[in-house]
Write a protein that holds these residues in place. Structure first.
Motif, PDB file in Angstrom:
ATOM      1  N   GLY C  75       0.852  -0.920  -0.102  1.00  0.00           N
ATOM      2  CA  GLY C  75      -0.424  -0.225  -0.315  1.00  0.00           C
ATOM      3  C   GLY C  75       0.834   1.070   0.192  1.00  0.00           C
ATOM      4  N   ALA C  76       0.995   2.541  -0.961  1.00  0.00           N
ATOM      5  CA  ALA C  76       1.406   3.446  -0.621  1.00  0.00           C
ATOM      6  C   ALA C  76       0.910   3.803   0.262  1.00  0.00           C
ATOM      7  N   GLY C  77       0.628   3.858   1.136  1.00  0.00           N
ATOM      8  CA  GLY C  77       0.691   4.665   2.395  1.00  0.00           C
ATOM      9  C   GLY C  77       1.384   4.091   3.846  1.00  0.00           C
ATOM     10  N   CYS C  78       2.655   2.803   3.247  1.00  0.00           N
ATOM     11  CA  CYS C  78       2.711   2.046   4.241  1.00  0.00           C
ATOM     12  C   CYS C  78       4.519   3.030   5.140  1.00  0.00           C
ATOM     13  N   THR C  79       4.398   2.819   5.760  1.00  0.00           N
ATOM     14  CA  THR C  79       5.703   3.449   6.083  1.00  0.00           C
ATOM     15  C   THR C  79       7.086   2.785   5.663  1.00  0.00           C
ATOM     16  N   TYR C  80       8.039   3.329   6.318  1.00  0.00           N
ATOM     17  CA  TYR C  80       9.479   2.898   5.672  1.00  0.00           C
ATOM     18  C   TYR C  80       9.615   1.772   6.613  1.00  0.00           C
ATOM     19  N   THR C  81       8.634   2.072   8.312  1.00  0.00           N
ATOM     20  CA  THR C  81       8.863   1.115   9.516  1.00  0.00           C
ATOM     21  C   THR C  81       8.018  -0.223   8.636  1.00  0.00           C
ATOM     22  N   ASP C  82       6.867  -0.148   8.238  1.00  0.00           N
ATOM     23  CA  ASP C  82       6.430  -1.010   7.836  1.00  0.00           C
ATOM     24  C   ASP C  82       6.818  -1.942   7.551  1.00  0.00           C
ATOM     25  N   LEU C  83       7.774  -1.715   6.470  1.00  0.00           N
ATOM     26  CA  LEU C  83       8.489  -2.279   4.979  1.00  0.00           C
ATOM     27  C   LEU C  83       9.932  -2.794   5.463  1.00  0.00           C
ATOM     28  N   ARG C  84      10.527  -1.977   6.981  1.00  0.00           N
ATOM     29  CA  ARG C  84      11.227  -2.906   7.821  1.00  0.00           C
ATOM     30  C   ARG C  84      10.714  -3.940   8.275  1.00  0.00           C
ATOM     31  N   GLU C  85       9.732  -3.933   8.879  1.00  0.00           N
ATOM     32  CA  GLU C  85       9.162  -4.393   9.628  1.00  0.00           C
ATOM     33  C   GLU C  85       8.108  -5.982   8.940  1.00  0.00           C
ATOM     34  N   ASN C  86       7.943  -6.467   7.748  1.00  0.00           N
ATOM     35  CA  ASN C  86       7.040  -7.622   7.134  1.00  0.00           C
ATOM     36  C   ASN C  86       8.319  -8.243   6.762  1.00  0.00           C
ATOM     37  N   GLU C  87       8.097  -8.976   6.993  1.00  0.00           N
ATOM     38  CA  GLU C  87       9.090 -10.324   6.189  1.00  0.00           C
ATOM     39  C   GLU C  87       8.976 -11.101   5.503  1.00  0.00           C
ATOM     40  N   THR C  88       8.320 -10.477   4.496  1.00  0.00           N
ATOM     41  CA  THR C  88       7.814 -11.190   2.611  1.00  0.00           C
ATOM     42  C   THR C  88       8.564  -9.982   2.555  1.00  0.00           C
ATOM     43  N   VAL C  89       8.947  -8.599   2.703  1.00  0.00           N
ATOM     44  CA  VAL C  89       9.302  -8.028   2.328  1.00  0.00           C
ATOM     45  C   VAL C  89      10.969  -8.214   2.614  1.00  0.00           C
ATOM     46  N   GLY C  90      10.816  -8.102   3.632  1.00  0.00           N
ATOM     47  CA  GLY C  90      12.752  -8.232   4.409  1.00  0.00           C
ATOM     48  C   GLY C  90      12.941  -9.784   3.843  1.00  0.00           C
ATOM     49  N   ARG C  91      12.599 -10.379   3.317  1.00  0.00           N
ATOM     50  CA  ARG C  91      13.303 -11.822   2.684  1.00  0.00           C
ATOM     51  C   ARG C  91      13.085 -11.373   0.970  1.00  0.00           C
TER      52      ARG C  91
END
Ligand SMILES: Cc1cc2nc3c(=O)[nH]c(=O)nc-3n(C[C@@H](O)[C@@H](O)[C@H](O)COP(=O)(O)OP(=O)(O)OC[C@H]3O[C@@H](n4cnc5c(N)ncnc54)[C@H](O)[C@@H]3O)c2cc1C
Ligand code: FES
Ligand code: FES
Lengths: 167, 757, 292
Positions: C75-91
């Protein structure tokens, strides 16, 4: 205007949020910065303006548990939020362990960055109770301090971690 | 020295609790009823005649209080050393951002718009922006020759040394401006009423500087001006002189409006308009023997003072006296000058001229070492000042200082030799190069030369009704720990508990003039005075019979309470007396420049990444001799904080100038180090039993600013085998230098500056 | 604070539907404000020209991360923290997570959004090279409906995008097909944290039998828009990574960019550093190939 605007506008509006556990209501322009509302309307002057552009972190507060720069938050976006400022960290006369550690280990010199720094450290420890020195460096990197060179701030945070672990 | 209970212990900071709880009151945290907000209309050109001022439309000007030069009740100047700086430009401007008009309004949001609509027409005058342009005299912008001040130091027979030299080594070194970047911007509140006169509260270092400036500006007697320091969020010299300007502005608006007026600068205004560290150029020409002994040399030290004199003569003085470093010069000639340019005046910043000239000295030592063929270590060893020898101003070193011992310990702590060897081997491969560099230096504590004598500082200590004692000084706290250390000294002196001693707010209505809080003088000079004033309290109590010769803190409190109950509170004063055997000649610039020196050796280790040309400092060992350390946590905090600023000065902080105006006056583009940028900074103290000041303490605040730049740049040279003689040194500079060096294919050290005889 | 709050209007409609309706009503008048880390900076500096703002902060419709079979929708409203905390995105999207981790300090990451970074369209923005490398697609919404556009040519010129005046970005879609690629990213700023990039590189690559099978190289801060170095990618395609190829790749990369001198750095420096980093990427790609 046909759209039903649920809140805000240009004129001053009334909005409420929680600050340091207390419900507060203010009448302000929706584009007032959270920083100014805290300082001018609520006389909570612990948050400071160092840059007005998100660089220095001296205006940091916690908004719904997340560290934010209050100079970059229009008050309307803080509607109904739960805000914690430095004034809300100590339980009465009893200092929080970070405040204690900053006092003992030289974490505060001129003190202007200290409220923001302590809130940033508190946010870090909430998310990561056992930070490495690398984590501490990163967690505080949005809070500039010109006096200490940060080393004694790192010491203080590391000590607060130990205090916490003990209690 | 007997062991002390309180001095030497890390007692809690007096104002620490307020700072960690957010209760500490800084100037912007204060409001007064009925208060207006003030703003400053400033020059947009570097130099010119003001032709016309137009107040734009769409603004309800009748709601504004407007002040111009003609509203000044007294003399239109900010009194300091030379009265050349106007408080508000009158007809002519000499630098960008020079104040011209003042506005005040009850709504602070109304001000930026109003300021924006005011347009000022100028008849431009040619301007001067560099030391070189100023020296050329093509345009005279100040006095007869653009020169604020010159000094000449001469020792021995310099003209006779050149023919005896095996080598003559020349070099030119430059340092840039640096912004103090205290996190709290400047600010003041002023009130006026005809009865009490002007009162100002503010963020400041030197209450009595402002007091004096306001008397002249507002044409008021001493008792009608009161200056109160609020908690001050960092200063570093940056709140030494400019606050007099802001206090003057707030006072003028308060006088005209009859209401309290608050002026708070925002970051952009603070950076663009207020002082910075003086840019400098130092030229060395040194006669050296084959064995690496310095026979003598000529040093030419020039600083860019900006448009008005302000503190340039004093900054220049300190730079001049430190220009020879911690070395023995049998013969020397130092010519120094502060030049005028059309930039906002440069001013005080931690180190005060010394970081500039010491950078040059310590870079030049490397060059001498290379020419002579000695190691950077050996060249220093052979030239260190020894006890009994004299400095460039012919001050005899009476302290039992052993610089070789200091050097050896620093080398050991940094594992210098092993690293040096390893790096030169490892650097043959890869795109990342490591280096290690040393700097040795000294820093004089207290005012230069006759300064302390002229200041004639006074302090009071007061016995209070509750049995505690209170220190009254105009020395200010802005992070360094002034309040804490002075209370420690008194508690120790009187055998009291630390909590039995308090310190008054620096308010000229209440405290005597203990001099400005600058020049690392507070602990050494003011501390000593406070000590003797404290003894006066004890004497009164014992002579009166209220107190036995030997007593417990509780007995003191009781005695004090009883005495005060009977006779009222009383104060004991002490005034600075210059020791009669201290000689200083202001004309010849010769004699005892400082009451004491602090000494240090710093070792920096760096990595230069050749993909990005960036330098990171990996380790910094800071070893110093500062006499007795009165408060280990504060002392270490001062050293680390100073080093952090020094690292910024060296590798990050560049003021970008265009026509005398700072282009990067924001925190996003003026780059100071974050918590992610600094190396482990390892601080060590060596106590060599040198006794000065209260309990043997010397100054400490400025020293750490001197060492990072030369040690780091020496380390970069070690890593790349390429010479860099200017700071700040940014990746772009390293890139350009490497690009040109590889084009000219000249060896690393072949470029100019060396003559063999 | 150089602006007067009384001069500005800010509204916070309850849902996306109302917001796009408002945008459509007076196209180009309402400026969305998400985390405000760009908008509020301009505002405080007295440089915000829009007078009417509509808050899209924390809207549930914009703040979610959806993991589908072949793509991840952020979602365009996801923050950088949201991205860093998401496991799939991280992997699966390390380039994006790295960019998120060096976007300002923690407070900035708690507020700044990915959508805001895209629409603010600074050439120096750190997430954008990552989005280019992953060949992102954007889902744009307006009262007229939604459309899906490739990110590759979303930026048309300095701070100009293909976003219509009544549109919002709703999602940023990242294909999962690169999850096995070697990834390389580096930000060159004036300091270790809280720095605006002088150069930023994000790259993905894959070798086959010692030859380059597929690469994506994207750079920021060296042109009016973030760039894919398509020509450089083409040149190295199918080749073994050896010194002569590194030299050639450097040369081509430098020819593809259009850096300038500005307050943060110089054209010459940026050019050389881009070349160096492209070479560094290729060398690391080679070094990464498991020995057969
Ligand atoms: C101290 C600091 C440090 C920073 N460091 C970095 C850095 O290192 N790297 C970097 O890349 N950036 C950096 N930034 C900028 C970065 O925080 C922003 O670009 C951020 O991502 C913008 O998101 P936002 O939600 O805050 O946007 P806003 O400020 O709310 O909006 C920015 C723009 O995007 C538009 N917008 C936002 N969301 C949408 C949407 N969904 N649809 C359509 N339009 C939209 C707004 O209308 C506005 O024009 C920094 C900012 C600050 C203050
Ligand atoms: S004042 Fe908000 S980050 Fe500096
Ligand atoms: S203590 Fe002064 S800025 Fe941090």
């Amino acid at each position: 205007m046909t759209t039903n605007i649920s809140s805000g506008g240009r004129a001053k509006c009334e909005l409420s949020f929680t600050v340091n556990g207390e419900r507060r209501t203010v009448r302000v322009h929706p584009m007032e910065r959270l920083l100014d509302v805290l300082r001018q309307e609520l006389a909570l002057t612990g948050a400071k303006e160092g840059c007005a552009e998100g660089e220095c972190g001296s205006c940091s507060v916690l908004m719904d548990g997340a560290l934010v720069n209050s100079c970059l938050v229009p008050i309307l976006q803080a509607k109904s939020a739960n805000i914690v400022t430095i004034e809300g960290l100590a339980a009465g006369a009893q200092l929080n362990c970070l405040q204690e550690a900053f006092l003992d280990f030289g974490g505060a010199q001129c003190g202007i960055c200290t409220p923001g720094m302590i809130l940033a450290a508190s946010h870090l420890l909430q998310r990561n109770p056992q930070p490495t020195i690398g984590d501490i460096r990163e967690g505080l990197s949005g809070n500039l301090c010109r006096c200490t060179g940060y080393v004694q701030i790192f010491d203080a945070v590391a000590k607060a971690v130990q205090f916490k672990a003990r209690t | 020295m007997t062991s002390n209970r309180i001095v030497g212990a890390s007692v809690p900071r007096k104002e620490g609790r307020d700072k960690v709880t957010g209760r500490a009151q800084y100037i912007d945290d204060m409001t007064l009823p009925n208060m207006l907000y003030g703003a400053t209309v400033r020059s947009r050109v570097p130099r010119g005649k003001i032709k016309k001022i137009t107040f734009g439309s769409g603004i309800a000007w009748n709601e504004f209080v407007i002040v111009s030069a003609k509203d000044i009740p007294g003399k239109n100047c900010i009194v300091l050393i030379v009265d050349d700086q106007p408080c508000l430009a009158d007809g002519i401007v000499n630098h960008p951002e020079e104040p011209i008009l003042l506005l005040a309004h009850p709504d602070r949001h109304a001000l930026p718009k109003a300021v924006d609509t005011i347009s000022i027409e100028y008849e431009p005058l040619p301007a001067v922006f560099t030391i070189e342009e100023s020296e050329e005299h093509r345009e005279i912008i100040w006095g007869k020759d653009n020169t604020f001040k010159t000094y000449l130091v001469e020792k021995g027979d310099i003209d006779g040394v050149w023919e005896k030299a095996d080598y003559i080594v020349e070099g030119e070194y430059r340092t840039g401006a640096q912004e103090q970047l205290y996190i709290e911007n400047n600010g003041m509140i002023a009130t006026y009423d005809p009865e009490r006169g002007v009162t100002v509260w503010g963020s400041l270092q030197c209450p009595y500087y402002i007091h004096k400036a306001l008397m002249t500006l507002c044409n008021l007697p001493a008792d009608k001006v009161r200056v109160v320091q609020m908690e001050t969020g960092g200063a570093f010299g940056g709140k030494e002189e400019y606050p007099s300007m802001i206090a003057g502005h707030a006072a003028l608006l308060a006088i005209k409006s009859g209401r309290p007026v608050k002026i708070i600068y925002d970051r952009m205004e603070d950076m663009a308009a207020t002082t910075k560290r003086h840019p400098s150029r130092t030229r060395h020409r040194t006669a050296v023997t084959k064995g690496g002994k310095i026979l003598g040399g000529e040093i030419e030290f020039a600083v860019d003072g900006g448009a008005y004199t302000t503190l340039s003569p004093v900054v220049l003085s300190r730079g001049t006296i430190h220009a020879g470093g911690p070395y023995y010069w049998p013969n020397v000639r130092i010519r120094a000058k502060a030049m005028a340019t059309n930039a906002p005046p440069h001013g005080a910043f931690r180190g005060f001229g010394a970081p500039q000239s010491l950078f040059a000295m310590e870079r030049h030592m490397e060059r001498i070492a290379q020419v002579v063929g000695l190691s950077p270590i050996e060249i220093r060893r052979r030239n260190f000042l020894q006890p009994g020898q004299t400095t460039t101003t012919e001050q005899t070193i009476r302290e039992a200082i052993d610089l070789e011992k200091l050097l050896d310990r620093a080398l050991e702590l940094s594992n210098y030799h092993a690293k040096k060897q390893r790096f030169s081997k490892d650097n043959r491969m890869g795109t990342s190069k490591k280096g290690i560099g040393v700097a040795a230096f000294l820093h004089g504590a207290g005012f230069t030369g006759s300064g302390e004598r002229n200041l004639s500082s006074v302090v009071d200590v007061e016995a209070c009704a509750d049995g505690s004692v209170r220190v009254l000084v105009s020395s200010t706290e802005f992070g360094q720990g002034t309040k804490t250390v002075l209370c420690q000294i008194v508690a120790e002196t009187l055998g009291l508990e630390y909590d039995d001693v308090t310190i008054a707010q620096a308010d000229t209505g209440e405290v005597p003039n203990s001099g400005p809080t600058v020049a690392s003088r507070t602990v050494m000079v003011v501390g000593k005075l406070v000590q003797s004033a404290a003894l006066g309290i004890k004497q009164t109590l014992t002579t009166s019979g209220a107190l036995e010769r030997s007593y417990s803190p509780a007995e003191f409190r009781t005695a004090c309470q009883n005495y005060v109950a009977a006779h009222g509170t009383f104060r004991s004063s002490a005034r600075f007396e210059a020791p009669s055997d201290v000689f200083w000649d202001d004309e010849k610039y010769r004699g005892e420049a400082y009451a004491a020196f602090a000494w240090a050796v710093y070792v920096a280790e760096v990595t230069v990444d050749l993909s990005t040309y960036s330098v990171s400092v990996n380790d910094l060992v800071a070893l110093q001799e500062v006499g007795k350390v009165l408060h280990p946590v504060l002392a270490r905090g001062q050293i680390v904080g100073g080093i952090a600023q020094g690292i910024g000065y060296t590798l990050y902080e560049k003021v970008i100038w265009q026509n005398g105006r700072m282009q990067n006056s924001q925190m996003t583009n003026y780059i100071m180090p974050t918590s992610a940028d600094l190396p482990p900074i390892r601080v060590f103290f060596e106590e060599m039993g040198n006794i000065h000041g209260a309990f043997g303490a010397k100054g400490i605040g400025e020293l750490p600013m001197d060492g990072p730049a030369p040690s780091i740049i020496n380390a970069v040279e070690d890593a790349l085998q390429v010479r860099f003689d200017a700071i700040p040194l940014l990746p772009e500079d390293i890139f350009e230098k490497l690009a040109t060096e590889s084009i000219s294919k000249s060896g690393p050290h072949s470029a100019g500056g060396v003559q063999s005889q | 604070m150089r602006s007067d709050p009384a001069d500005y209007e800010l509204v916070a409609p309850a849902n996306l539907q109302e917001i796009v309706a408002l945008l459509a009503e007076e196209p180009g008048t309402w400026l969305p404000i998400a985390g405000g880390t760009d908008v509020m900076v301009q505002y405080a500096a007295g440089k915000l020209s829009a007078r009417k703002l509509v808050s899209i902060w924390n809207l549930p419709e914009l703040r979610h991360i959806e993991v589908l079979a072949d793509e991840v929708r952020i979602g365009a409203g996801c923050t950088y923290t949201d991205l860093r905390e998401n496991e799939t995105v991280g992997r699966e999207f390390p380039l994006l997570v790295s960019a998120a981790s060096w976007t300002g300090g923690i407070a900035n990451q708690n507020r700044g959004t990915l959508g805001g970074n895209v629409v603010n369209a600074s050439p120096a923005a750190d997430s954008l090279p990552a989005l280019l490398a992953y060949e992102a697609e954007l889902i744009l919404v307006s009262i007229r409906g939604e459309r899906r556009v490739p990110y590759l040519d979303f930026h048309t010129d300095y701070k100009k995008t293909k976003l219509a005046s009544d549109e919002l970005i709703r999602d940023i879609c990242l294909s999962r097909r690169f999850s096995e690629y070697f990834s390389y990213t580096r930000k060159v700023g004036a300091r270790q944290a809280q720095a605006i990039s002088k150069v930023c590189v994000a790259a993905l690559g894959r070798l086959d039998g010692g030859k380059v099978k597929d690469v994506r190289i994207a750079v920021g801060s060296v042109a009016p828009v973030p760039l894919r170095l398509l020509e450089t990618e083409r040149i190295v395609q199918g080749k073994a990574i050896e010194p002569s190829l590194l030299l050639l790749a450097k040369k081509i990369a430098v020819a593809e960019i259009r850096p300038i001198d500005d307050i943060r750095s110089t054209m010459r420096y940026r050019s050389t550093v881009v070349g160096n980093l492209v070479a560094e990427f290729l060398e690391k790609l080679r070094a990464n190939e498991p020995a057969i």
